[in-house]
Scaffold this active site. Structure first.
Site, mmCIF file in Angstrom:
data_model
loop_
_atom_site.group_PDB
_atom_site.id
_atom_site.type_symbol
_atom_site.label_atom_id
_atom_site.label_comp_id
_atom_site.label_asym_id
_atom_site.label_seq_id
_atom_site.Cartn_x
_atom_site.Cartn_y
_atom_site.Cartn_z
ATOM 1 N N ALA A 28 68.293 60.008 66.261
ATOM 2 C CA ALA A 28 67.427 59.627 67.378
ATOM 3 C C ALA A 28 66.637 60.821 67.897
ATOM 4 C CB ALA A 28 68.271 59.035 68.503
ATOM 5 N N LYS A 112 73.475 57.532 76.849
ATOM 6 C CA LYS A 112 73.368 56.546 77.930
ATOM 7 C C LYS A 112 72.460 55.387 77.492
ATOM 8 C CE LYS A 112 69.018 57.213 78.706
ATOM 9 N NZ LYS A 112 68.038 56.118 78.502
#
Length: 341
Positions: A28, A112
Protein backbone atom coordinates in the site's frame (compact mmCIF):
# COMPACT_ATOMS: atom_id res chain seq x y z
CA UNK A 1 -3.83 -5.84 23.52
CA UNK A 2 -0.26 -6.48 24.66
CA UNK A 3 1.63 -9.72 24.79
CA UNK A 4 3.81 -11.06 27.62
CA UNK A 5 7.27 -9.54 27.59
CA UNK A 6 9.74 -11.45 25.49
CA UNK A 7 7.24 -13.29 23.30
CA UNK A 8 9.28 -12.39 20.24
CA UNK A 9 12.20 -14.45 21.45
CA UNK A 10 12.31 -17.00 18.65
CA UNK A 11 15.45 -18.85 17.65
CA UNK A 12 18.23 -16.39 16.94
CA UNK A 13 16.22 -13.50 18.45
CA UNK A 14 16.91 -13.68 22.18
CA UNK A 15 18.45 -11.54 24.88
CA UNK A 16 18.32 -7.83 25.71
CA UNK A 17 19.31 -6.81 22.18
CA UNK A 18 16.48 -8.70 20.49
CA UNK A 19 14.60 -7.10 17.63
CA UNK A 20 11.08 -7.54 16.29
CA UNK A 21 11.19 -9.27 12.91
CA UNK A 22 8.40 -7.90 10.73
CA UNK A 23 6.79 -8.99 7.49
CA UNK A 24 4.44 -6.77 5.52
CA UNK A 25 1.17 -7.97 3.98
CA UNK A 26 0.48 -5.70 1.04
CA UNK A 27 2.16 -2.97 -0.97
CA UNK A 28 0.00 0.00 0.00
CA UNK A 29 0.94 3.63 -0.50
CA UNK A 30 0.92 4.31 3.26
CA UNK A 31 3.50 1.56 3.71
CA UNK A 32 5.72 3.06 1.01
CA UNK A 33 5.47 6.67 2.19
CA UNK A 34 5.32 6.39 5.96
CA UNK A 35 5.47 3.05 7.69
CA UNK A 36 8.33 1.18 6.03
CA UNK A 37 10.69 4.15 6.44
CA UNK A 38 9.76 4.14 10.13
CA UNK A 39 10.20 0.37 10.48
CA UNK A 40 13.66 0.33 8.90
CA UNK A 41 14.76 3.35 10.97
CA UNK A 42 13.71 1.87 14.33
CA UNK A 43 16.60 -0.02 16.02
CA UNK A 44 14.23 -2.52 17.65
CA UNK A 45 12.53 -3.64 14.43
CA UNK A 46 13.81 -5.37 11.31
CA UNK A 47 12.01 -5.63 8.00
CA UNK A 48 12.31 -9.25 6.87
CA UNK A 49 9.91 -9.59 3.94
CA UNK A 50 7.22 -7.81 1.93
CA UNK A 51 4.38 -9.72 0.29
CA UNK A 52 2.43 -8.52 -2.72
CA UNK A 53 -0.09 -10.10 -5.03
CA UNK A 54 2.69 -10.20 -7.59
CA UNK A 55 6.40 -10.50 -7.00
CA UNK A 56 7.32 -7.44 -9.07
CA UNK A 57 5.35 -5.12 -6.83
CA UNK A 58 6.86 -6.62 -3.72
CA UNK A 59 10.34 -6.36 -5.22
CA UNK A 60 9.86 -2.62 -5.82
CA UNK A 61 9.41 -2.26 -2.06
CA UNK A 62 12.30 -4.48 -1.03
CA UNK A 63 14.63 -2.80 -3.55
CA UNK A 64 14.09 0.40 -1.59
CA UNK A 65 13.67 -0.82 1.98
CA UNK A 66 15.39 -4.19 2.11
CA UNK A 67 14.01 -7.59 3.02
CA UNK A 68 12.85 -10.36 0.74
CA UNK A 69 10.02 -10.01 -1.79
CA UNK A 70 7.28 -12.62 -1.51
CA UNK A 71 4.51 -13.40 -3.97
CA UNK A 72 1.27 -14.00 -2.10
CA UNK A 73 0.19 -13.31 1.47
CA UNK A 74 -0.12 -16.98 2.46
CA UNK A 75 3.51 -17.60 1.56
CA UNK A 76 4.64 -14.79 3.83
CA UNK A 77 2.58 -16.08 6.75
CA UNK A 78 4.17 -19.49 6.27
CA UNK A 79 7.67 -18.18 6.96
CA UNK A 80 9.47 -19.18 10.16
CA UNK A 81 11.64 -16.06 10.49
CA UNK A 82 8.91 -13.60 11.49
CA UNK A 83 7.61 -12.41 14.85
CA UNK A 84 4.97 -10.00 13.55
CA UNK A 85 3.24 -8.62 10.49
CA UNK A 86 2.12 -5.15 9.49
CA UNK A 87 -1.16 -5.21 7.53
CA UNK A 88 -1.76 -2.16 5.29
CA UNK A 89 -4.37 -3.94 3.15
CA UNK A 90 -7.79 -2.40 2.36
CA UNK A 91 -10.02 -2.23 5.43
CA UNK A 92 -12.33 -4.96 4.18
CA UNK A 93 -9.43 -7.42 4.27
CA UNK A 94 -8.09 -6.57 7.73
CA UNK A 95 -10.10 -9.09 9.73
CA UNK A 96 -9.37 -12.03 7.43
CA UNK A 97 -5.63 -11.57 7.32
CA UNK A 98 -5.15 -10.39 10.89
CA UNK A 99 -6.96 -13.44 12.24
CA UNK A 100 -4.95 -15.66 9.88
CA UNK A 101 -1.68 -14.13 11.06
CA UNK A 102 -2.64 -14.44 14.74
CA UNK A 103 -3.49 -18.08 14.10
CA UNK A 104 0.07 -18.55 12.81
CA UNK A 105 1.48 -17.14 16.07
CA UNK A 106 2.32 -13.68 14.73
CA UNK A 107 1.73 -10.34 16.42
CA UNK A 108 -0.20 -7.91 14.23
CA UNK A 109 -0.10 -4.17 13.54
CA UNK A 110 -3.13 -3.29 11.41
CA UNK A 111 -3.51 -0.11 9.41
CA UNK A 112 -6.41 2.08 10.52
CA UNK A 113 -9.25 1.50 10.88
CA UNK A 114 -8.89 -1.82 12.66
CA UNK A 115 -12.07 -3.23 11.08
CA UNK A 116 -15.21 -2.30 9.18
CA UNK A 117 -17.28 -2.50 12.38
CA UNK A 118 -17.60 -3.88 15.89
CA UNK A 119 -18.26 -7.52 14.93
CA UNK A 120 -15.01 -7.79 12.97
CA UNK A 121 -13.06 -5.93 15.65
CA UNK A 122 -14.39 -8.26 18.35
CA UNK A 123 -13.42 -11.35 16.33
CA UNK A 124 -9.90 -10.00 15.82
CA UNK A 125 -9.47 -9.16 19.49
CA UNK A 126 -10.81 -12.56 20.53
CA UNK A 127 -8.24 -14.23 18.28
CA UNK A 128 -5.42 -12.12 19.72
CA UNK A 129 -6.50 -12.75 23.30
CA UNK A 130 -6.80 -16.48 22.71
CA UNK A 131 -3.33 -16.65 21.20
CA UNK A 132 -1.73 -14.36 23.80
CA UNK A 133 -0.52 -12.06 21.04
CA UNK A 134 -0.47 -8.32 20.41
CA UNK A 135 -3.04 -6.76 18.08
CA UNK A 136 -2.54 -3.03 17.56
CA UNK A 137 -4.27 -0.48 15.32
CA UNK A 138 -2.16 2.02 13.40
CA UNK A 139 -4.17 5.17 14.14
CA UNK A 140 -1.04 7.26 14.05
CA UNK A 141 -2.24 10.68 15.16
CA UNK A 142 -2.86 9.41 18.71
CA UNK A 143 0.90 9.00 19.14
CA UNK A 144 1.74 12.66 18.45
CA UNK A 145 2.57 14.75 21.49
CA UNK A 146 0.42 17.72 20.44
CA UNK A 147 -2.76 16.00 21.65
CA UNK A 148 -1.34 15.44 25.11
CA UNK A 149 -0.60 19.16 25.25
CA UNK A 150 -4.26 19.87 24.44
CA UNK A 151 -5.34 17.51 27.20
CA UNK A 152 -2.89 19.16 29.62
CA UNK A 153 -4.32 22.63 28.94
CA UNK A 154 -7.85 21.34 29.38
CA UNK A 155 -6.95 19.63 32.66
CA UNK A 156 -5.33 22.88 33.84
CA UNK A 157 -8.65 24.68 33.33
CA UNK A 158 -7.46 26.96 30.54
CA UNK A 159 -10.78 26.76 28.68
CA UNK A 160 -13.04 25.88 31.60
CA UNK A 161 -15.46 23.00 31.20
CA UNK A 162 -15.56 21.73 27.58
CA UNK A 163 -18.86 22.51 25.88
CA UNK A 164 -18.37 21.45 22.27
CA UNK A 165 -15.86 19.99 19.83
CA UNK A 166 -15.63 20.59 16.12
CA UNK A 167 -13.31 18.45 14.01
CA UNK A 168 -12.71 18.11 10.29
CA UNK A 169 -10.70 15.87 8.02
CA UNK A 170 -11.16 16.24 4.29
CA UNK A 171 -8.97 15.47 1.32
CA UNK A 172 -9.21 16.33 -2.40
CA UNK A 173 -10.98 14.01 -4.82
CA UNK A 174 -9.30 10.63 -5.20
CA UNK A 175 -8.07 9.40 -8.59
CA UNK A 176 -10.28 7.09 -10.61
CA UNK A 177 -9.88 3.47 -9.54
CA UNK A 178 -8.60 4.31 -6.05
CA UNK A 179 -9.08 1.37 -3.70
CA UNK A 180 -11.03 3.59 -1.28
CA UNK A 181 -13.81 3.73 -3.87
CA UNK A 182 -14.35 -0.04 -3.58
CA UNK A 183 -17.38 -0.81 -1.42
CA UNK A 184 -16.50 -4.52 -1.37
CA UNK A 185 -13.12 -3.71 0.20
CA UNK A 186 -14.41 -1.47 2.97
CA UNK A 187 -14.10 1.80 1.07
CA UNK A 188 -15.77 5.12 1.79
CA UNK A 189 -14.84 8.26 3.66
CA UNK A 190 -16.36 7.30 7.02
CA UNK A 191 -13.86 4.48 7.47
CA UNK A 192 -10.94 6.22 5.80
CA UNK A 193 -10.96 9.79 7.14
CA UNK A 194 -14.05 9.88 9.37
CA UNK A 195 -12.46 7.67 12.01
CA UNK A 196 -10.01 10.46 12.88
CA UNK A 197 -12.57 12.99 14.13
CA UNK A 198 -14.61 10.18 15.70
CA UNK A 199 -11.59 8.98 17.68
CA UNK A 200 -10.77 12.61 18.56
CA UNK A 201 -14.21 12.97 20.10
CA UNK A 202 -13.60 9.91 22.27
CA UNK A 203 -10.13 11.21 23.19
CA UNK A 204 -11.29 14.67 24.29
CA UNK A 205 -14.89 14.10 25.42
CA UNK A 206 -14.76 10.54 26.72
CA UNK A 207 -16.23 7.21 25.61
CA UNK A 208 -19.91 7.91 26.32
CA UNK A 209 -20.87 9.38 22.97
CA UNK A 210 -24.14 8.91 21.14
CA UNK A 211 -24.79 9.88 17.51
CA UNK A 212 -27.90 12.07 17.39
CA UNK A 213 -27.68 12.78 13.68
CA UNK A 214 -25.54 12.04 10.66
CA UNK A 215 -25.51 12.59 6.92
CA UNK A 216 -23.50 10.47 4.49
CA UNK A 217 -23.43 11.53 0.87
CA UNK A 218 -23.04 8.47 -1.32
CA UNK A 219 -21.79 8.53 -4.89
CA UNK A 220 -24.22 6.12 -6.58
CA UNK A 221 -21.74 5.31 -9.34
CA UNK A 222 -19.17 4.18 -6.77
CA UNK A 223 -21.48 2.86 -4.07
CA UNK A 224 -19.45 4.45 -1.25
CA UNK A 225 -19.85 7.52 0.93
CA UNK A 226 -17.71 10.46 -0.22
CA UNK A 227 -18.73 13.08 2.34
CA UNK A 228 -20.13 12.99 5.86
CA UNK A 229 -21.22 15.06 8.82
CA UNK A 230 -21.97 13.71 12.31
CA UNK A 231 -23.39 15.20 15.50
CA UNK A 232 -22.54 13.43 18.76
CA UNK A 233 -23.50 14.13 22.35
CA UNK A 234 -22.34 13.03 25.79
CA UNK A 235 -24.89 12.23 28.51
CA UNK A 236 -24.23 15.72 29.92
CA UNK A 237 -25.00 17.41 26.59
CA UNK A 238 -21.45 18.21 25.46
CA UNK A 239 -21.55 17.99 21.67
CA UNK A 240 -19.18 17.09 18.85
CA UNK A 241 -19.71 18.24 15.29
CA UNK A 242 -17.59 16.27 12.84
CA UNK A 243 -17.08 16.67 9.09
CA UNK A 244 -15.07 14.52 6.69
CA UNK A 245 -14.86 13.56 3.05
CA UNK A 246 -13.08 12.76 -0.18
CA UNK A 247 -14.01 15.89 -2.18
CA UNK A 248 -12.68 18.76 -0.11
CA UNK A 249 -9.83 21.20 0.01
CA UNK A 250 -7.35 19.57 2.38
CA UNK A 251 -8.14 20.18 6.03
CA UNK A 252 -7.39 18.30 9.25
CA UNK A 253 -8.08 20.29 12.38
CA UNK A 254 -10.12 20.49 15.54
CA UNK A 255 -11.30 23.11 18.02
CA UNK A 256 -12.40 22.46 21.60
CA UNK A 257 -14.68 25.20 22.98
CA UNK A 258 -15.21 25.58 26.70
CA UNK A 259 -16.82 27.88 29.20
CA UNK A 260 -13.72 30.07 29.49
CA UNK A 261 -11.90 29.69 26.20
CA UNK A 262 -11.15 27.71 23.08
CA UNK A 263 -8.25 25.57 21.85
CA UNK A 264 -7.59 25.33 18.11
CA UNK A 265 -5.20 22.81 16.54
CA UNK A 266 -4.44 22.67 12.82
CA UNK A 267 -2.64 19.80 11.07
CA UNK A 268 -4.13 17.66 13.81
CA UNK A 269 -4.02 14.28 12.09
CA UNK A 270 -1.19 14.21 9.54
CA UNK A 271 1.61 16.51 10.68
CA UNK A 272 4.92 15.72 8.97
CA UNK A 273 7.73 14.72 11.34
CA UNK A 274 9.55 18.04 10.89
CA UNK A 275 6.54 20.26 11.57
CA UNK A 276 6.42 22.26 14.80
CA UNK A 277 2.66 22.46 15.37
CA UNK A 278 1.07 25.71 16.49
CA UNK A 279 -1.66 25.43 19.12
CA UNK A 280 -3.87 28.48 19.63
CA UNK A 281 -5.51 29.22 22.98
CA UNK A 282 -8.25 31.83 22.78
CA UNK A 283 -9.56 33.45 25.97
CA UNK A 284 -11.45 36.66 26.69
CA UNK A 285 -9.24 39.57 25.45
CA UNK A 286 -6.28 37.22 25.05
CA UNK A 287 -4.97 34.92 22.33
CA UNK A 288 -1.85 32.86 22.95
CA UNK A 289 -0.03 30.67 20.45
CA UNK A 290 2.17 27.78 21.52
CA UNK A 291 4.73 26.43 19.07
CA UNK A 292 5.08 22.79 20.05
CA UNK A 293 8.05 20.47 19.45
CA UNK A 294 8.17 18.51 16.21
CA UNK A 295 7.17 14.89 16.69
CA UNK A 296 7.29 11.84 14.43
CA UNK A 297 4.04 9.96 14.93
CA UNK A 298 5.04 7.27 12.44
CA UNK A 299 8.20 6.43 14.36
CA UNK A 300 6.21 6.58 17.61
CA UNK A 301 3.78 3.92 16.36
CA UNK A 302 6.60 1.56 15.47
CA UNK A 303 8.28 2.12 18.84
CA UNK A 304 4.99 1.46 20.61
CA UNK A 305 4.41 -1.77 18.69
CA UNK A 306 7.93 -2.99 19.42
CA UNK A 307 7.51 -2.15 23.13
CA UNK A 308 4.16 -3.95 23.28
CA UNK A 309 5.61 -7.14 21.83
CA UNK A 310 9.12 -7.14 23.28
CA UNK A 311 8.44 -5.56 26.67
CA UNK A 312 4.79 -6.31 27.32
CA UNK A 313 3.90 -2.60 27.34
CA UNK A 314 0.26 -1.62 26.86
CA UNK A 315 -0.57 -0.15 23.43
CA UNK A 316 -2.03 3.37 23.30
CA UNK A 317 -5.50 1.93 22.62
CA UNK A 318 -6.67 -1.13 24.51
CA UNK A 319 -9.61 -3.40 23.77
CA UNK A 320 -12.16 -0.97 25.17
CA UNK A 321 -10.95 1.84 22.89
CA UNK A 322 -10.76 -0.37 19.81
CA UNK A 323 -14.22 -1.84 20.32
CA UNK A 324 -15.66 1.51 21.34
CA UNK A 325 -14.49 3.26 18.18
CA UNK A 326 -15.69 0.41 15.94
CA UNK A 327 -19.04 0.45 17.72
CA UNK A 328 -19.34 4.21 17.23
CA UNK A 329 -18.77 3.76 13.50
CA UNK A 330 -21.59 1.19 13.43
CA UNK A 331 -23.95 3.54 15.26
CA UNK A 332 -23.13 6.46 12.98
CA UNK A 333 -23.96 4.28 9.98
CA UNK A 334 -27.19 3.11 11.59
CA UNK A 335 -28.49 6.64 12.22
CA UNK A 336 -27.15 8.31 9.08
CA UNK A 337 -29.36 9.75 6.41
CA UNK A 338 -27.88 8.73 3.07
CA UNK A 339 -28.05 11.21 0.24
CA UNK A 340 -27.32 9.80 -3.19
CA UNK A 341 -26.33 12.20 -5.90
Amino acid sequence: MSAPAGTADGAGNTGPGRVLRIGVLGCADIAWRRMLPAIVAEPRTRLVAVAGRDAAKARRFTDRFGGEPVEGYERLLGRTDLDAVYVPLPTGLHARWAVEALGRGLHVLVEKPLATGRAEAAAMLTAARGAGLCLMENLMFLHHGQHEEVRRLVAAGEIGEPRSLSASFGIPALPAGDIRHRADLGGGCLLDVGVYPLRTARLLLGPELDPVGAVLRVDPALGVDVAGHVLLTTPAGVTAELSFGFEHAYRCSYALWGGAGRIVLDRAFTPPPTLRPVLRLEQQDLVREYTLPADDQYAAVVRSFAAAVLDGAEPRDGEEDLLGTADLVDRVRACAREIRR
